[in-house]
Design a protein around this motif. Structure first.
Motif, PDB file in Angstrom:
ATOM      1  N   LYS A  72       0.845  -1.202   0.000  1.00  0.00           N
ATOM      2  CA  LYS A  72       0.000   0.000   0.000  1.00  0.00           C
ATOM      3  C   LYS A  72       0.879   1.250   0.000  1.00  0.00           C
ATOM      4  N   ALA A  73       1.887   1.252   0.871  1.00  0.00           N
ATOM      5  CA  ALA A  73       2.782   2.417   0.967  1.00  0.00           C
ATOM      6  C   ALA A  73       3.584   2.582  -0.324  1.00  0.00           C
ATOM      7  N   ALA A  74       4.091   1.461  -0.846  1.00  0.00           N
ATOM      8  CA  ALA A  74       4.969   1.537  -2.020  1.00  0.00           C
ATOM      9  C   ALA A  74       4.204   1.941  -3.278  1.00  0.00           C
ATOM     10  N   LEU A  75       2.911   1.628  -3.328  1.00  0.00           N
ATOM     11  CA  LEU A  75       2.143   1.895  -4.559  1.00  0.00           C
ATOM     12  C   LEU A  75       1.400   3.226  -4.504  1.00  0.00           C
ATOM     13  N   GLU A  76       1.460   3.881  -3.349  1.00  0.00           N
ATOM     14  CA  GLU A  76       0.723   5.135  -3.180  1.00  0.00           C
ATOM     15  C   GLU A  76       1.128   6.190  -4.212  1.00  0.00           C
ATOM     16  N   LYS A  77       2.399   6.181  -4.577  1.00  0.00           N
ATOM     17  CA  LYS A  77       2.880   7.220  -5.498  1.00  0.00           C
ATOM     18  C   LYS A  77       2.471   6.976  -6.958  1.00  0.00           C
ATOM     19  N   LEU A  78       1.954   5.790  -7.249  1.00  0.00           N
ATOM     20  CA  LEU A  78       1.533   5.536  -8.629  1.00  0.00           C
ATOM     21  C   LEU A  78       0.191   6.208  -8.901  1.00  0.00           C
ATOM     22  N   THR A  79       0.061   6.784 -10.097  1.00  0.00           N
ATOM     23  CA  THR A  79      -1.152   7.555 -10.391  1.00  0.00           C
ATOM     24  C   THR A  79      -2.116   6.804 -11.302  1.00  0.00           C
ATOM     25  N   SER A  80      -1.712   5.612 -11.790  1.00  0.00           N
ATOM     26  CA  SER A  80      -2.577   4.898 -12.735  1.00  0.00           C
ATOM     27  C   SER A  80      -3.324   3.735 -12.094  1.00  0.00           C
ATOM     28  N   LEU A  81      -3.090   3.510 -10.796  1.00  0.00           N
ATOM     29  CA  LEU A  81      -3.730   2.346 -10.161  1.00  0.00           C
ATOM     30  C   LEU A  81      -3.871   2.573  -8.663  1.00  0.00           C
ATOM     31  N   ASN A 133      -7.880 -11.110   5.583  1.00  0.00           N
ATOM     32  CA  ASN A 133      -6.641 -11.902   5.639  1.00  0.00           C
ATOM     33  C   ASN A 133      -5.696 -11.561   4.479  1.00  0.00           C
ATOM     34  N   TYR A 134      -6.158 -10.696   3.557  1.00  0.00           N
ATOM     35  CA  TYR A 134      -5.367 -10.343   2.363  1.00  0.00           C
ATOM     36  C   TYR A 134      -4.787 -11.599   1.714  1.00  0.00           C
ATOM     37  N   TRP A 135      -5.670 -12.591   1.505  1.00  0.00           N
ATOM     38  CA  TRP A 135      -5.160 -13.830   0.895  1.00  0.00           C
ATOM     39  C   TRP A 135      -4.396 -13.514  -0.393  1.00  0.00           C
ATOM     40  N   LEU A 136      -5.033 -12.815  -1.311  1.00  0.00           N
ATOM     41  CA  LEU A 136      -4.310 -12.338  -2.493  1.00  0.00           C
ATOM     42  C   LEU A 136      -4.358 -10.818  -2.525  1.00  0.00           C
ATOM     43  N   ASN A 137      -3.189 -10.201  -2.627  1.00  0.00           N
ATOM     44  CA  ASN A 137      -3.124  -8.762  -2.833  1.00  0.00           C
ATOM     45  C   ASN A 137      -3.477  -8.460  -4.285  1.00  0.00           C
ATOM     46  N   ALA A 138      -4.059  -7.293  -4.478  1.00  0.00           N
ATOM     47  CA  ALA A 138      -4.477  -6.933  -5.834  1.00  0.00           C
ATOM     48  C   ALA A 138      -4.273  -5.449  -6.076  1.00  0.00           C
ATOM     49  N   ILE A 139      -3.990  -5.135  -7.335  1.00  0.00           N
ATOM     50  CA  ILE A 139      -3.989  -3.739  -7.762  1.00  0.00           C
ATOM     51  C   ILE A 139      -5.130  -3.551  -8.750  1.00  0.00           C
TER      52      ILE A 139
END
Ligand SMILES: *Cc1c(COP(=O)(O)O)cnc(C)c1O
Length: 405
Positions: A310-319, A331-337
């Motif tokens: 979540k922290a690492a992807l915050e700076k992306l503007t397309s997703l 449980n965040y079994w699978l993380n998703a963007i």
């Protein structure tokens, strides 16, 4: 909203940034990083050895009993029955509720194919339901409005009014809800609809062990829930599944069904109906007991990984990174963007190719059930939301072992 032309470039031009952000976190340099891998670091060897040493390897034994007790405790239900896989658990649950060829069952289109297949095994008619854009599971508000249009009350039954599909003339008997990637469906709303339309609620919590909806474990909220312990799930027994429920009569019915419908007797083979050989062997249950002891550790590390993403992807503007609903602990079994707009088939292929090439074994979400050849003729509501979701979501590596134990 910017024009789609600009966005198109923005999504594709940001892929290298995405690759760099993921790679910095999970370092796929030496070998490709799988989407979800099991981890064995506890009593697995000791418990399996005990099965081998004692000869108790098959469909009964101490670990079967213990795994069932431990699962019931964990899921806060009065009963748990372990089965050879999650699909068998779904099938047995449907049969246990008496669902058969004259019935219609509501099923999300955005789910793994096993959910739909299990309904087909009962010869019931599948009726596909659209998703909630944020929770990914079924959208109760959209479903309620739809059911009010297409159904008529024709009597009453154990679960409320008996409700028929005006077009197919079949009774709509049950709803299967899948907690997609472990994120809870809005179950309070589902239960409301279920009592309004007299539906049995079966939770497909195959991906949801350890998730909480308003403090309640997934699987324990509907009339019954199923779990899966396949190798890619949050804990594994090699292959395995379970049915959890608080319904005593249903619990004894499914236990009987899954044990070849054999009536208890010291030597006679008496079977009073067509049963199934669906029980989980002791050797698999031994693995399950050891894995369940580690569940909280897996959950902690998976949550750490998700927060890092979540922290690492915050700076992306397309997703956006897909987050748990506010009322739930996932449980965040699978993380998703989730990309800000649907990708074309070509763009999606390009994105996945690039990720795979960099050793990040990401996957798109499943094909929608109503798009598969064997299910494309089933009745369904408008599918706009799940159609949009499948063109936007990509799953990213999610194993607990990506965070140090
Ligand atoms: C894994 C899974 C199943 C099936 O479980 P198996 O143990 O593989 O039979 C069913 N539904 C969903 C949503 C799943 O993810």
């Amino acid at each position: 909203m910017r024009s789609s032309g600009v966005k198109e470039n923005e999504i594709m031009s940001e892929v290298p940034t995405l690759v760099a952000a993921l790679s910095a976190l999970i370092q796929p340099k030496d070998s490709p990083v799988a989407l979800h891998e099991p981890e064995f670091m506890g009593q697995e060897w000791a418990y399996i050895k005990r099965c081998l040493d004692t000869g108790w390897v098959s469909a009964s034994g101490e670990f079967v009993d213990r795994f069932e007790q431990d699962l019931a405790t964990r899921c806060e239900t009065t009963h748990a029955l372990v089965t050879m896989n999650g699909t068998a658990a779904l099938h047995a649950a449907l049969v246990g509720f008496g669902i058969g060829g004259n019935d219609e069952v509501l099923v999300p289109s955005l789910t793994f194919v096993a959910t739909a297949n299990a309904v087909s095994y009962t010869h019931a008619t599948l009726h596909f339901v659209d998703s909630d854009p944020n929770r990914l599971g079924i959208c109760p508000d959209k479903l309620k409005e739809y059911l009010e249009q297409i159904t008529e009350v024709v009597g009453s039954g154990k679960y409320g009014p008996t409700v028929r599909n005006k077009t197919t003339k079949r009774v709509i008997k049950a709803i299967l809800v899948t907690h997609v990637f472990g994120h809870p469906v809005d179950m309070d709303k589902v239960l409301e609809i279920a009592s309004q339309f007299g539906l049995i609620v079966i939770e497909d919590a195959a991906e949801g062990l350890g998730s909480l909806y308003r403090g309640r474990p997934l699987g324990s909220i509907g009339h019954a829930g199923i779990l899966s312990f396949n190798g890619n799930k949050i804990i594994t027994t090699g292959g395995g599944g379970a049915i959890v429920t608080n319904d005593d009569a249903f619990a004894s019915q499914i236990r009987h069904l899954c044990t070849t419908a054999k009536r208890p007797h010291p030597w006679e083979y008496e079977h009073d109906m067509i049963g199934y050989n669906y029980r989980l062997p002791n050797i698999n249950a031994a693995l399950g007991c050891a894995q369940l002891e580690r569940l909280d550790n897996f959950l902690d590390r998976k949550r750490q990984l998700s927060m890092q993403y979540k922290a690492a992807l915050e700076k992306l503007t397309s997703l956006d990174f897909v987050e748990e609903p506010d009322d739930s602990l996932s449980n965040y079994w699978l993380n998703a963007i989730k990309f800000h707009r649907p990708l074309s088939g070509q763009e999606r292929r390009k994105v996945l190719e690039t990720l795979h090439h960099e050793g990040l074994l990401c996957r798109p979400v499943w094909s929608l059930m109503h798009r598969l050849p064997m299910y494309e003729h089933c009745p369904r509501m408008d599918m706009a939301i799940c159609e949009d979701l499948v063109a936007r979501i990509v799953n990213i590596p999610s194993s607990a072992n990506l965070v140090a134990a």
